[in-house]
Design a protein around this motif. Sequence first.
Motif, PDB file in Angstrom:
ATOM      1  N   HIS A  30      42.336  40.059  33.351  1.00  0.00           N
ATOM      2  CA  HIS A  30      42.401  40.180  34.805  1.00  0.00           C
ATOM      3  C   HIS A  30      42.266  41.632  35.254  1.00  0.00           C
ATOM      4  O   HIS A  30      42.953  42.505  34.735  1.00  0.00           O
ATOM      5  CB  HIS A  30      43.746  39.608  35.265  1.00  0.00           C
ATOM      6  CG  HIS A  30      44.036  39.711  36.718  1.00  0.00           C
ATOM      7  ND1 HIS A  30      43.134  39.352  37.694  1.00  0.00           N
ATOM      8  CD2 HIS A  30      45.150  40.123  37.379  1.00  0.00           C
ATOM      9  CE1 HIS A  30      43.688  39.527  38.884  1.00  0.00           C
ATOM     10  NE2 HIS A  30      44.911  40.009  38.717  1.00  0.00           N
ATOM     11  N   TYR A  41      42.195  34.406  39.010  1.00  0.00           N
ATOM     12  CA  TYR A  41      43.617  34.369  38.656  1.00  0.00           C
ATOM     13  C   TYR A  41      44.331  33.263  39.430  1.00  0.00           C
ATOM     14  O   TYR A  41      45.181  32.562  38.892  1.00  0.00           O
ATOM     15  CB  TYR A  41      44.265  35.727  38.908  1.00  0.00           C
ATOM     16  CG  TYR A  41      45.713  35.758  38.516  1.00  0.00           C
ATOM     17  CD1 TYR A  41      46.089  35.769  37.179  1.00  0.00           C
ATOM     18  CD2 TYR A  41      46.722  35.763  39.478  1.00  0.00           C
ATOM     19  CE1 TYR A  41      47.422  35.781  36.800  1.00  0.00           C
ATOM     20  CE2 TYR A  41      48.043  35.777  39.111  1.00  0.00           C
ATOM     21  CZ  TYR A  41      48.396  35.785  37.775  1.00  0.00           C
ATOM     22  OH  TYR A  41      49.720  35.790  37.411  1.00  0.00           O
ATOM     23  N   LEU A  60      48.278  36.953  29.511  1.00  0.00           N
ATOM     24  CA  LEU A  60      47.573  37.698  30.550  1.00  0.00           C
ATOM     25  C   LEU A  60      47.400  39.133  30.074  1.00  0.00           C
ATOM     26  O   LEU A  60      48.341  39.741  29.550  1.00  0.00           O
ATOM     27  CB  LEU A  60      48.412  37.695  31.840  1.00  0.00           C
ATOM     28  CG  LEU A  60      47.957  38.620  32.972  1.00  0.00           C
ATOM     29  CD1 LEU A  60      46.678  38.097  33.610  1.00  0.00           C
ATOM     30  CD2 LEU A  60      49.057  38.763  34.012  1.00  0.00           C
ATOM     31  N   PRO A  84      36.788  38.995  35.725  1.00  0.00           N
ATOM     32  CA  PRO A  84      37.763  38.182  35.016  1.00  0.00           C
ATOM     33  C   PRO A  84      37.116  37.410  33.870  1.00  0.00           C
ATOM     34  O   PRO A  84      35.920  37.130  33.899  1.00  0.00           O
ATOM     35  CB  PRO A  84      38.271  37.226  36.089  1.00  0.00           C
ATOM     36  CG  PRO A  84      37.096  37.061  37.010  1.00  0.00           C
ATOM     37  CD  PRO A  84      36.440  38.411  37.037  1.00  0.00           C
TER      38      PRO A  84
END
Length: 114
Positions: A30, A41, A60, A84
């Motif tokens: 991310h 996200y 993450l 992403p």
Amino acid sequence: MSQLKEIQTIEEWNAAFEASSQRPLVVFKHSTTCPVSANAYSEFSNYLKTSAAPNADYVLVKVIESRPVSNQIAEDVAVKHESPQIIMVKDKAKYWSATHWAITEEHIRAVLND
């Protein structure tokens, strides 16, 4: 909701990567400054809240804040870095990945909940 753990160190990544031999690992890379990443996200978070596969681990990585970890993931699973990006790792190898607008709750569910 399935547990999402942020990893920030190479050691945390190595432990998660090794564990993929026992349980599938889903990595979400991310960028905290990118609107496309914010949308992805949100889609990933909705998946975790509503239908996350219980037999997987979820991590993450914030790519700007944890660049060395992000780079190590790209090297270890042989997937060019993008953000992403979502990568499913099984037995320490890439099983599936998607980037940008392909990261939707529906797409994730279709792959991970088969």
